[in-house]
Design a protein around this motif. Structure first.
Motif, PDB file in Angstrom:
ATOM      1  N   TRP A   1       0.807  -1.220   0.000  1.00 57.32           N
ATOM      2  CA  TRP A   1       0.000   0.000   0.000  1.00 57.32           C
ATOM      3  C   TRP A   1       0.846   1.279   0.000  1.00 57.32           C
ATOM      4  O   TRP A   1       0.319   2.364  -0.167  1.00 57.32           O
ATOM      5  CB  TRP A   1      -0.966   0.010   1.200  1.00 57.32           C
ATOM      6  CG  TRP A   1      -1.953  -1.099   1.114  1.00 57.32           C
ATOM      7  CD1 TRP A   1      -3.150  -1.068   0.456  1.00 57.32           C
ATOM      8  CD2 TRP A   1      -1.833  -2.424   1.647  1.00 57.32           C
ATOM      9  NE1 TRP A   1      -3.776  -2.286   0.555  1.00 57.32           N
ATOM     10  CE2 TRP A   1      -2.993  -3.141   1.286  1.00 57.32           C
ATOM     11  CE3 TRP A   1      -0.860  -3.089   2.410  1.00 57.32           C
ATOM     12  CZ2 TRP A   1      -3.217  -4.472   1.643  1.00 57.32           C
ATOM     13  CZ3 TRP A   1      -1.074  -4.404   2.770  1.00 57.32           C
ATOM     14  CH2 TRP A   1      -2.244  -5.088   2.386  1.00 57.32           C
TER      15      TRP A   1
ATOM     16  N   LEU B   1      -4.879   3.703   2.788  1.00 53.37           N
ATOM     17  CA  LEU B   1      -5.987   2.775   3.019  1.00 53.37           C
ATOM     18  C   LEU B   1      -6.756   3.324   4.221  1.00 53.37           C
ATOM     19  O   LEU B   1      -6.134   3.610   5.244  1.00 53.37           O
ATOM     20  CB  LEU B   1      -5.376   1.408   3.356  1.00 53.37           C
ATOM     21  CG  LEU B   1      -6.220   0.154   3.313  1.00 53.37           C
ATOM     22  CD1 LEU B   1      -6.602  -0.194   1.889  1.00 53.37           C
ATOM     23  CD2 LEU B   1      -5.434  -1.010   3.915  1.00 53.37           C
TER      24      LEU B   1
ATOM     25  N   HIS C   1      -9.263  -1.146  11.514  1.00 48.46           N
ATOM     26  CA  HIS C   1      -9.583  -1.082  12.948  1.00 48.46           C
ATOM     27  C   HIS C   1      -9.736   0.389  13.279  1.00 48.46           C
ATOM     28  O   HIS C   1      -8.802   1.166  13.306  1.00 48.46           O
ATOM     29  CB  HIS C   1      -8.568  -1.797  13.838  1.00 48.46           C
ATOM     30  CG  HIS C   1      -7.172  -1.875  13.324  1.00 48.46           C
ATOM     31  ND1 HIS C   1      -6.133  -1.177  13.900  1.00 48.46           N
ATOM     32  CD2 HIS C   1      -6.646  -2.565  12.290  1.00 48.46           C
ATOM     33  CE1 HIS C   1      -5.023  -1.440  13.245  1.00 48.46           C
ATOM     34  NE2 HIS C   1      -5.291  -2.272  12.259  1.00 48.46           N
TER      35      HIS C   1
ATOM     36  N   ASP D   1     -10.402  -9.153   7.391  1.00 49.09           N
ATOM     37  CA  ASP D   1      -9.951 -10.247   6.521  1.00 49.09           C
ATOM     38  C   ASP D   1      -9.698 -11.430   7.452  1.00 49.09           C
ATOM     39  O   ASP D   1      -8.647 -11.520   8.075  1.00 49.09           O
ATOM     40  CB  ASP D   1      -8.682  -9.745   5.815  1.00 49.09           C
ATOM     41  CG  ASP D   1      -7.933 -10.795   5.017  1.00 49.09           C
ATOM     42  OD1 ASP D   1      -8.229 -11.998   5.136  1.00 49.09           O
ATOM     43  OD2 ASP D   1      -7.023 -10.392   4.267  1.00 49.09           O
TER      44      ASP D   1
ATOM     45  N   LEU E   1      -6.253 -13.778   7.024  1.00 52.84           N
ATOM     46  CA  LEU E   1      -4.917 -13.171   7.149  1.00 52.84           C
ATOM     47  C   LEU E   1      -4.826 -12.108   8.234  1.00 52.84           C
ATOM     48  O   LEU E   1      -3.956 -12.145   9.095  1.00 52.84           O
ATOM     49  CB  LEU E   1      -4.502 -12.525   5.826  1.00 52.84           C
ATOM     50  CG  LEU E   1      -3.653 -13.328   4.871  1.00 52.84           C
ATOM     51  CD1 LEU E   1      -3.141 -12.412   3.766  1.00 52.84           C
ATOM     52  CD2 LEU E   1      -2.477 -14.001   5.576  1.00 52.84           C
ATOM     53  N   GLY E   2      -5.706 -11.120   8.146  1.00 57.27           N
ATOM     54  CA  GLY E   2      -5.565  -9.944   8.995  1.00 57.27           C
ATOM     55  C   GLY E   2      -6.064 -10.140  10.414  1.00 57.27           C
ATOM     56  O   GLY E   2      -5.413  -9.703  11.375  1.00 57.27           O
TER      57      GLY E   2
ATOM     58  N   ASN F   1      -4.757  -8.805  13.972  1.00 59.15           N
ATOM     59  CA  ASN F   1      -5.469  -7.753  14.692  1.00 59.15           C
ATOM     60  C   ASN F   1      -5.786  -8.174  16.128  1.00 59.15           C
ATOM     61  O   ASN F   1      -5.647  -7.376  17.065  1.00 59.15           O
ATOM     62  CB  ASN F   1      -6.766  -7.372  13.963  1.00 59.15           C
ATOM     63  CG  ASN F   1      -6.562  -6.929  12.513  1.00 59.15           C
ATOM     64  OD1 ASN F   1      -7.311  -7.324  11.624  1.00 59.15           O
ATOM     65  ND2 ASN F   1      -5.552  -6.098  12.260  1.00 59.15           N
TER      66      ASN F   1
ATOM     67  N   TYR G   1     -11.783 -14.241   2.021  1.00 59.99           N
ATOM     68  CA  TYR G   1     -11.542 -14.079   0.583  1.00 59.99           C
ATOM     69  C   TYR G   1     -11.686 -15.431  -0.113  1.00 59.99           C
ATOM     70  O   TYR G   1     -11.288 -16.473   0.431  1.00 59.99           O
ATOM     71  CB  TYR G   1     -10.153 -13.479   0.334  1.00 59.99           C
ATOM     72  CG  TYR G   1     -10.145 -11.978   0.509  1.00 59.99           C
ATOM     73  CD1 TYR G   1     -10.679 -11.145  -0.472  1.00 59.99           C
ATOM     74  CD2 TYR G   1      -9.649 -11.391   1.665  1.00 59.99           C
ATOM     75  CE1 TYR G   1     -10.706  -9.768  -0.312  1.00 59.99           C
ATOM     76  CE2 TYR G   1      -9.666 -10.012   1.839  1.00 59.99           C
ATOM     77  CZ  TYR G   1     -10.195  -9.208   0.840  1.00 59.99           C
ATOM     78  OH  TYR G   1     -10.233  -7.847   1.001  1.00 59.99           O
TER      79      TYR G   1
ATOM     80  N   ILE H   1       0.476 -21.228   7.118  1.00 60.52           N
ATOM     81  CA  ILE H   1      -0.290 -21.560   5.905  1.00 60.52           C
ATOM     82  C   ILE H   1      -0.237 -20.333   4.999  1.00 60.52           C
ATOM     83  O   ILE H   1      -0.704 -19.267   5.385  1.00 60.52           O
ATOM     84  CB  ILE H   1      -1.766 -21.896   6.235  1.00 60.52           C
ATOM     85  CG1 ILE H   1      -1.865 -23.025   7.268  1.00 60.52           C
ATOM     86  CG2 ILE H   1      -2.514 -22.261   4.948  1.00 60.52           C
ATOM     87  CD1 ILE H   1      -3.290 -23.296   7.758  1.00 60.52           C
TER      88      ILE H   1
ATOM     89  N   VAL I   1      -2.345 -11.878   0.041  1.00 64.05           N
ATOM     90  CA  VAL I   1      -3.102 -10.761   0.597  1.00 64.05           C
ATOM     91  C   VAL I   1      -3.780  -9.993  -0.547  1.00 64.05           C
ATOM     92  O   VAL I   1      -3.189  -9.779  -1.605  1.00 64.05           O
ATOM     93  CB  VAL I   1      -2.200  -9.831   1.451  1.00 64.05           C
ATOM     94  CG1 VAL I   1      -1.190  -9.080   0.608  1.00 64.05           C
ATOM     95  CG2 VAL I   1      -3.042  -8.857   2.271  1.00 64.05           C
TER      96      VAL I   1
END
Ligand code: THF
Length: 264
Positions: free
Chosen positions: A83, A143, A147, A169, A172-173, A177, A209, A258, A262
């Protein structure tokens, strides 16, 4: 982290197919919440290996008020690269809003210093809030914040934290978080002389996703292991003196990582 796995399963089974900004496509639910007891161990996923160093350095980076990837790179972290512009800048994202929210007449607000001071001075306050959602500056952010806003609650000698996340997400996220805000709760508790109690994580749009479905199923097939513990240097008395060495993770023995791409 049974709660996380239950939510992952729910999103997988009940999420509605939904198009999204990135074009990948998601399965999505609205308005879910996790209530995590921080006294039962540190909520770092054990059903896949999480990159703990990246979680810690990202939080230290936010707390520095930093919004350039240079500091992350110096520590080998690349999770924000997608980003950033060619100079590593992300604009007025989290660090900027947390530490130097721009108000009227050029006045800036250090929300982190303010909230710590309020927790100490007026623990029963119902205004122990930090907001990253600054409508006037959304266009200056690489972005808009996912949060968005967090609130502390003191029930002496305990400290709890609740986060509102507009978009999550889940594969992943969200594990990042959860760990990040749980760690923040430990840190704020330490500098305020309190004990971390609960982290309550509220979501707007939580989604899996479409290209994470197979990974989610692998993870759901794994047996959770005992949670690790986090220790904060008991001498730490200011958030501004914080360094990586003040944070210790003990007993983290996860299943293997795993891989998942993204969505940008
Ligand atoms: N955008 C999307 N689509 N998902 C997100 O989780 C997300 N973030 C931040 C901003 N935008 C987002 C960026 N945070 C990873 C983790 C966190 C990120 C971005 C990427 C990631 O790829 N993690 C991998 C491995 C990381 C590594 O080894 O370098 C993982 O397996 O956990 C969420 O706030």
């Amino acid at each position: 982290m049974q709660l996380y796995l239950q939510l992952l399963e729910k999103v997988l089974k009940q999420g509605i197919p939904k198009r999204d900004r990135t074009g990948i496509g998601t399965y999505s639910l609205f308005g879910e919440q996790l209530r995590i007891d921080l006294t039962q161990g540190f909520p770092l996923l054990t059903t896949k290996k999480l990159y703990w160093k990246a979680i810690v350095y990202e939080l230290l980076w936010f707390l520095r008020g930093d919004t350039n990837t240079r500091y992350l790179h110096q520590n080998g972290i690349t999770i924000w690269d997608e980003w950033a512009d060619e100079n590593g800048n992300l604009g007025r994202i989290y660090g900027a809003q947390w530490r130097s929210w721009r108000g009227a007449n050029g006045k800036t607000v250090d929300q982190i210093a303010w909230v710590i001071e309020q927790i100490k001075k007026d623990p029963d306050s119902r205004r122990l809030i930090v907001s990253a959602w600054n409508p006037a500056e959304l266009e200056q952010m690489a972005l808009p914040p996912c949060h968005v806003l967090f609130q502390f609650y003191v029930h002496y000698p305990y400290l709890s934290c609740k986060l509102y996340q507009r978009s999550g997400d889940i594969f992943l996220g969200v594990p990042f978080n959860i760990a990040s805000y749980s760690l923040l709760t430990h840190l704020i508790a330490q500098v305020c002389g309190l004990i971390p109690k609960e982290f309550i994580h509220s979501f707007g749009d939580i989604h899996l996703y479409a290209n994470h479905v197979d990974q989610a199923k692998i993870q759901l097939g794994r047996e959770p292991k005992p949670l690790p513990k986090v220790y904060i240097n008991p001498k730490l008395d200011s958030i501004d003196n914080l360094s990586f060495e003040d944070i210790e993770l003990e007993g983290y023995d996860p299943h293997p990582a795993i891989k998942a791409a993204v969505a940008v």
